[in-house]
Design an enzyme around this catalytic site. Structure first.
Site, PDB file in Angstrom:
ATOM      1  N   ARG A   9       0.884  -1.270  -0.045  1.00  0.00           N
ATOM      2  CA  ARG A   9       0.101  -0.077  -0.085  1.00  0.00           C
ATOM      3  C   ARG A   9       1.069   1.199  -0.099  1.00  0.00           C
ATOM      4  O   ARG A   9       1.547   1.450   0.942  1.00  0.00           O
ATOM      5  CB  ARG A   9      -1.106  -0.103   1.132  1.00  0.00           C
ATOM      6  CG  ARG A   9      -2.208   0.721   1.246  1.00  0.00           C
ATOM      7  CD  ARG A   9      -2.666   1.142   2.652  1.00  0.00           C
ATOM      8  NE  ARG A   9      -2.156   1.900   3.500  1.00  0.00           N
ATOM      9  CZ  ARG A   9      -2.186   1.986   4.938  1.00  0.00           C
ATOM     10  NH1 ARG A   9      -3.080   1.059   5.366  1.00  0.00           N
ATOM     11  NH2 ARG A   9      -1.656   2.655   5.656  1.00  0.00           N
ATOM     12  N   HIS A  57      -3.843   4.883   4.486  1.00  0.00           N
ATOM     13  CA  HIS A  57      -5.147   4.087   4.376  1.00  0.00           C
ATOM     14  C   HIS A  57      -6.113   4.709   3.295  1.00  0.00           C
ATOM     15  O   HIS A  57      -6.652   4.017   2.213  1.00  0.00           O
ATOM     16  CB  HIS A  57      -5.776   3.613   5.589  1.00  0.00           C
ATOM     17  CG  HIS A  57      -7.117   2.886   5.407  1.00  0.00           C
ATOM     18  ND1 HIS A  57      -7.159   1.862   4.966  1.00  0.00           N
ATOM     19  CD2 HIS A  57      -8.340   3.405   5.615  1.00  0.00           C
ATOM     20  CE1 HIS A  57      -8.370   1.348   4.933  1.00  0.00           C
ATOM     21  NE2 HIS A  57      -9.094   2.180   5.316  1.00  0.00           N
ATOM     22  N   TYR A  89       2.259   6.317  11.501  1.00  0.00           N
ATOM     23  CA  TYR A  89       2.332   4.925  12.306  1.00  0.00           C
ATOM     24  C   TYR A  89       3.469   3.859  11.533  1.00  0.00           C
ATOM     25  O   TYR A  89       3.931   2.918  12.049  1.00  0.00           O
ATOM     26  CB  TYR A  89       1.250   4.327  12.655  1.00  0.00           C
ATOM     27  CG  TYR A  89       0.277   4.226  11.491  1.00  0.00           C
ATOM     28  CD1 TYR A  89       0.439   3.043  10.413  1.00  0.00           C
ATOM     29  CD2 TYR A  89      -0.859   4.977  11.217  1.00  0.00           C
ATOM     30  CE1 TYR A  89      -0.386   3.002   9.231  1.00  0.00           C
ATOM     31  CE2 TYR A  89      -1.676   4.829  10.226  1.00  0.00           C
ATOM     32  CZ  TYR A  89      -1.460   3.750   9.291  1.00  0.00           C
ATOM     33  OH  TYR A  89      -2.360   3.675   8.141  1.00  0.00           O
TER      34      TYR A  89
HETATM   35  C1  LIG Z   1     -16.994  -5.155   8.993  1.00  0.00           C
HETATM   36  C2  LIG Z   1     -16.229  -3.805   9.019  1.00  0.00           C
HETATM   37  N1  LIG Z   1     -15.291  -3.569  10.146  1.00  0.00           N
HETATM   38  C3  LIG Z   1     -14.326  -2.582   9.849  1.00  0.00           C
HETATM   39  C4  LIG Z   1     -14.698  -1.633   8.821  1.00  0.00           C
HETATM   40  C5  LIG Z   1     -13.560  -0.435   8.875  1.00  0.00           C
HETATM   41  N2  LIG Z   1     -12.661  -0.585   7.893  1.00  0.00           N
HETATM   42  C6  LIG Z   1     -12.692  -0.180   6.651  1.00  0.00           C
HETATM   43  S1  LIG Z   1     -11.327  -0.778   5.775  1.00  0.00           S
HETATM   44  C7  LIG Z   1     -10.670  -1.457   7.222  1.00  0.00           C
HETATM   45  C8  LIG Z   1      -9.284  -1.935   6.986  1.00  0.00           C
HETATM   46  C9  LIG Z   1      -9.223  -3.318   6.197  1.00  0.00           C
HETATM   47  O1  LIG Z   1      -8.035  -3.796   6.154  1.00  0.00           O
HETATM   48  P1  LIG Z   1      -7.761  -4.602   4.997  1.00  0.00           P
HETATM   49  O2  LIG Z   1      -8.562  -5.624   4.811  1.00  0.00           O
HETATM   50  O3  LIG Z   1      -6.293  -5.131   5.173  1.00  0.00           O
HETATM   51  O4  LIG Z   1      -7.579  -3.888   3.523  1.00  0.00           O
HETATM   52  P2  LIG Z   1      -6.655  -2.833   3.090  1.00  0.00           P
HETATM   53  O5  LIG Z   1      -7.463  -1.559   3.408  1.00  0.00           O
HETATM   54  O6  LIG Z   1      -5.508  -2.944   3.689  1.00  0.00           O
HETATM   55  O7  LIG Z   1      -6.785  -2.915   1.568  1.00  0.00           O
HETATM   56  C10 LIG Z   1     -11.682  -1.451   8.340  1.00  0.00           C
HETATM   57  C11 LIG Z   1     -11.105  -2.135   9.603  1.00  0.00           C
HETATM   58  C12 LIG Z   1     -15.504  -2.186   7.770  1.00  0.00           C
HETATM   59  N3  LIG Z   1     -15.502  -1.192   6.919  1.00  0.00           N
HETATM   60  N4  LIG Z   1     -16.458  -3.102   7.848  1.00  0.00           N
END
Ligand SMILES: Cc1ncc(C[n+]2csc(CCOP(=O)(O)OP(=O)(O)O)c2C)c(N)n1
Ligand SMILES: [Mg+2]
Length: 326
Positions: free
Chosen positions: A246, A250, A258
């Site tokens: 990435r 985010h 961080y």
């Molecule tokens: C069920 C749920 N829990 C929490 C969130 C908040 N949230 C959105 S993106 C994210 C991180 C996801 O990380 P990852 O699956 O590794 O995907 P990346 O963003 O790194 O591509 C979170 C916790 C959400 N959208 N849905």
């Protein structure tokens, strides 16, 4: 990176793949600029994951297969047929947005005629939609595959387990690609799961698992091509873990102090070096490609900026089937 001829690709394929990766990258960069200029409310990036997305998309059959993507998949949906103008209309939340008429959050991609399923904001729910589609393909004896993508953090949701277990039980034509960028917002992988490789989970579902370099679009192409072949031959699903990067925070609302910013591998730079090392493209081709895409993105931005917002009277359209005003 693996040899393109061994993967069954030719020079024209590689140039097309590079073009789509670059288009997604440039669109993404433009959206960040517009966000920082106060014009777009929110951006969530594909930057660093274009190789995984385009490599995967290129191995699929756009006319037949269905994708159920997640918010980082700008390069995948661009390959499948989402245009820069449609992306910008959605980013500006304009009425002409193909996914929701400007009502859904940006990057909640969908386009029916391009076989891109709609999605919700709860991570991993898109996997269940793809499982449903693959069940339908199997019931109707169709030579089609349903493909979903998600982050490694999202692979710890219950939906992931329930969906893949169903695929294993019914031996469905299904591919799940985990785009492992090693962070779930600020949470690093060592706080996300105890396994060495997420692809090892495949054995628990009775399916094939692959752990690949997601920064190499050719390696991803090869793994997805093989997975598709198994799926349409009745050999069931595949779980692919593509190790990725990435490159941005985010989202546009995240301060990513961080984590260390040095030594991040950029798949686009790596792929360009590869094309140059095989004499597939030279400086002038890369330059003309940049210019061509810049003007396409300028046009898309201008169009979306000038387009109308949704009418407040349409607030409930497509939210409820029928609105009772009485
Ligand atoms: C069920 C749920 N829990 C929490 C969130 C908040 N949230 C959105 S993106 C994210 C991180 C996801 O990380 P990852 O699956 O590794 O995907 P990346 O963003 O790194 O591509 C979170 C916790 C959400 N959208 N849905
Ligand atoms: Mg992640």
């Amino acid at each position: 990176m693996i040899d393109y001829k061994e993967a069954g690709l030719n020079a024209a394929d590689l140039k097309e793949m590079y073009r789509t990766m670059l288009l997604a990258r440039k669109l993404d960069e433009r959206m960040w600029l517009l966000n920082r200029a106060g014009k777009l409310p929110f951006v969530i990036s594909c930057q660093g994951q274009e190789a995984t997305q385009v490599g995967a998309g290129y191995a699929l059959n756009k006319e037949m297969d269905v994708i159920s993507p997640y918010y980082r998949d700008l390069a995948l949906v661009t390959h499948f047929g989402m245009t820069p103008q449609e992306t910008m209309l959605s980013a500006f939340a304009k009425r002409g947005d193909i996914s929701s008429g400007g009502k859904q959050m940006p990057s909640h991609f969908s386009k029916k005629e391009a076989n891109i399923l709609t999605q919700g904001s709860c991570v991993a729910t898109q996997l269940l939609h793809a499982v449903g589609a693959s069940y339908k393909f199997k019931m109707d004896n169709e030579e089609r595959v349903a493909v979903t993508t998600l982050g490694e953090g999202s692979s710890n949701q219950g939906d992931f387990h329930e969906g893949l277990n169903f695929v294993g039980v019914h031996n469905l034509p299904f591919i799940c690609i985990i785009e492992n960028n090693k962070y779930a917002i600020s949470v690093p992988v060592d706080l996300q799961y105890g396994a060495e490789k997420l692809s090892d989970r495949a054995i628990g579902y009775g399916m094939h698992g692959d752990h690949i370099d997601g920064n190499d679009p050719i390696a991803v192409y090869k793994a997805v091509k093989e997975a598709r072949q198994r799926a349409i031959s009745g050999e069931g699903g595949t779980l692919i873990e593509a190790m990725s990067t990435r490159l941005t925070a985010h989202s546009s609302d995240d301060d990513d102090s961080y984590r260390e910013k040095k030594n991040r591998e950029d798949c686009l730079v790596k792929f360009r070096e590869y094309l140059e090392s095989y004499d597939i493209a030279e400086e002038s081709w890369f330059e003309s490609m940049e210019q061509e895409l810049k003007s396409e993105i300028n046009d898309a931005t201008k169009h979306a900026e000038q387009a109308p917002y949704p009418d407040p009277a349409e607030t409930l359209t497509n939210v409820y089937e029928e609105v009772n005003n009485g």
